[in-house]
Structures are given as C-alpha cells and as structure tokens.
Design an enzyme around this catalytic site. Structure first.
Site, short mmCIF file in Angstrom:
data_model
loop_
_atom_site.label_atom_id
_atom_site.label_comp_id
_atom_site.label_asym_id
_atom_site.label_seq_id
_atom_site.Cartn_x
_atom_site.Cartn_y
_atom_site.Cartn_z
N SER A 65 41.42 79.53 30.49
CA SER A 65 40.33 79.19 29.56
C SER A 65 38.94 79.29 30.15
CB SER A 65 40.50 77.76 29.05
OG SER A 65 41.18 77.76 27.85
N LYS A 68 36.71 81.86 28.72
CA LYS A 68 36.07 81.73 27.40
C LYS A 68 34.55 81.68 27.51
CE LYS A 68 40.05 79.21 25.52
NZ LYS A 68 40.64 77.88 25.26
N TYR A 190 42.40 88.89 24.27
CA TYR A 190 42.28 87.46 24.62
C TYR A 190 43.30 87.09 25.70
CZ TYR A 190 42.81 82.43 24.35
OH TYR A 190 42.92 81.11 24.70
N TYR A 242 37.87 70.25 27.26
CA TYR A 242 38.87 69.85 26.27
C TYR A 242 38.41 68.56 25.59
CZ TYR A 242 41.66 73.28 28.87
OH TYR A 242 42.11 74.42 29.50
N VAL A 260 43.93 75.86 31.98
CA VAL A 260 45.27 75.34 32.26
C VAL A 260 45.86 75.90 33.57
CG1 VAL A 260 45.87 74.76 29.88
CG2 VAL A 260 46.39 77.05 30.76
#
Ligand code: GLU
Length: 320
Positions: A65, A68, A190, A242, A260
């Site tokens: 992540s 992103k 992605y 998160y 993660v």
C-alpha cells in the site's frame, strides 16, 4: 543532534524493539505469508542526501500500500487536482483499508489511501495499453528511488488470483462510472504496483524525496511536480495509517503511509524521510515495531508538526 547521536538513536531503537514479537504477518495474500517475521530495519535519509540505517537494510520486500502515495502523485500529474477529485475523495475513514464502501452522495471512493480509492487512482494512470502504463508507473518509482525497480511476479500473481475483494470494489466503481477504463487492465496495474520490490533504504529515499519538495536528495532528480506535494502529504497525514490515522496524527504528527508488507514511510517536510520495515502487523494492518519506532523517533527528535518547541532538524545540525 550530532551524526553519531542519530546513529545511536537508531541503533538503540533497533535493539529495544527487535525482541518485540507482537502481531502477525499478513496472510491474506498467500505469498506474503512466507516472509521471515523477524526481519527489521530502520533508515533515515535527510534532504541533504545523508543516509542513516540499521538492520536488514538490503532485504527486498513488496511495497504494497505504500505504492498508493506515489500512484496518487502520478494521477495528479496526469489529470490535475480538479479532475482527480471528481474520481477520488480526500475524506478519512474509520473503516478498514479493504472496506467495500463508496461515498453515498458522490459515489467516489473515500480517499486514495484505501484500496477502493487506490484502484480508482491507478485506473487514472495514462498510457497506451497495459505495457506503456506499467512502464510509466515503474519509471515514476525509479525517479523516487533512484534506480530501476521490478515487480515480484510471485506476489503479483498470488494477489491477482486471490484479490476478489479488490475485484469487487472495481466492479462497484464501474457500476457508478467511477472507473471508465478496462478494469482488468487497471486491476493488474494496481496489483503490479503493490508488488514492486524495494528495501528499507529505498523507502527512506522515497520519503525524503517527498520531504524535499519532490526532488530525490540522492540523485537530485525531480520525481514529482512540487505543486502536488501538499496534496500527497495531506492525504497521507489524514488517511495514511489505515484506521489508526487519527491517533497517528495526534501522537506522532507527521505524514505517513504503511503497507501490509510491514513497511512504513514517514515524512518530515524539508528535513528527512523515515523508512521502517518489520513484517508483523497489528489488527489494523500497521507494522507493530514500525509504529513504536516512529513514535519514539517523533518524541526524541521533536518531529510532531504541531510541536511548539519543534527543532528545525537539518542535516547540517547532524554534523555539529
Ligand atoms: N495489495 C494489497 C491489497 O490490495 C495492499 C494492501 C495494503 O498494503 O494495505 O490488499
């Protein structure tokens, strides 16, 4: 703070937390479950390009992540702020990163740091076909990191064959017209961006590039247009950790993003980038040791953005 003092701080933190065994590695992507949970590294890179590190700093892992953040920067460069805002919001969410939720009024995903928003962001990456889009993405990472990067094919295919929630989100967004490209191609892109391999020093250099107005402090190459730094850091600050983002902002007080894989990047604007890697995660998906290390670094170095007595900690000071 003297150079040797920062080295000592990092060594002490590594020593202090390496025996901490709380949390568990991510298992929902089968390939990620194979990681050695004991791996642990910390790296700080200043905006002057000085590097301080301790632990398994050459160990490669997939960025997950944390990607992103950088994909959001590329989407902003490709389309501009106003258009990107029509497709992805900037509201924090108390829900899990993989929640299948869109804003009820606008049908947008809530922000680019949760999976739905990240898939919508990646769908915006321009290019003529899958290969050109992937090459643009990899080239973007190369700018931030300073060397070529590769996709871990095992992790990519592992996630591609098991990523049913992500696929469901993409279909929901297609239903509302939030994604208008070939969704399988965008999902592949992605999954590929999440499977880009980095080490802890790469994370810190990427973070330092954001801290340095978009210029990689080691290669001196511009990685992203400086006018988008504030957009990127704002969503990191409010949405990057998160459903721990609020507490992180309150306690640690600097823009950050975790993944993660067990990585965390944190940015001290105009001063330094921090990278931590340790794969055991807490219930929200953040690296247990990574959160502890960043919390202590923030306290010891006075990094919280709203700290009244905040040091303007520059690498010039490190040498005094
Ligand atoms: N590739 C992962 C997913 O889409 C990234 C999750 C994360 O690091 O938060 O589920």
């Amino acid at each position: 703070m003297a150079q040797e003092n920062l080295e000592a701080v990092l060594n002490d933190l590594h020593c202090k937390y390496k025996s901490l065994q709380d949390g568990a590695v991510a298992k929902y992507i089968p390939e990620l479950a194979k990681v050695n949970p004991e791996l642990f590294s910390i790296c700080v890179v200043t905006v002057d390009g000085e590097v301080y590190q301790v632990g398994d700093d050459k160990q490669l892992f997939t960025i997950q992540s944390i990607s992103k953040v950088f994909a959001y920067g590329l989407a902003l460069e490709d389309h501009g702020r106003d258009y990107v805002l029509t497709r992805v919001g900037v509201e924090p969410t108390g829900d899990a990163f993989n929640a299948i939720i869109l804003d009820e009024q606008s049908n947008r995903p809530l922000n680019p740091m949760v999976n739905a928003g990240a898939i919508a962001t990646t769908s915006l990456i321009k290019g003529n076909g899958a290969t050109e889009r992937l090459n643009r993405m990899l080239n973007m990472f190369r700018g931030y990191i300073g060397h070529d990067v590769f996709v871990d094919i095992s992790v990519f295919t592992s996630e591609r064959s098991t990523g049913h929630r992500n696929r469901a989100m993409a279909h929901l967004m297609l239903n509302f017209g939030m994604i208008d490209r070939n969704i399988e191609e965008s999902l592949d892109l992605y999954f590929q961006q999440c499977a880009v391999m980095v080490n802890c020093q790469d994370l810190a250099v990427m973070a330092a590039t954001l801290a340095n107005k978009g210029i990689n402090p080691v290669t001196k190459e511009r990685a992203v247009n400086s006018s988008y730094i504030k957009d990127i850091l704002s969503v990191m600050y409010t949405c990057g950790m998160y459903n721990f983002a609020g507490e992180w902002a309150y306690k640690i007080g600097i823009p950050a993003k975790s993944g993660v894989c067990g990585g965390i990047i944190a940015i001290v604007p105009n001063q330094m980038g921090i990278g931590v890697f340790s794969p055991r995660l807490d219930a929200r998906g953040n690296s247990v040791r990574g959160v502890k290390v960043c919390e202590e670094l923030s306290q010891q170095l006075g990094l919280h953005l709203f700290e009244c007595s905040r040091n303007n900690f520059k690498s010039g000071d490190l040498c005094n």
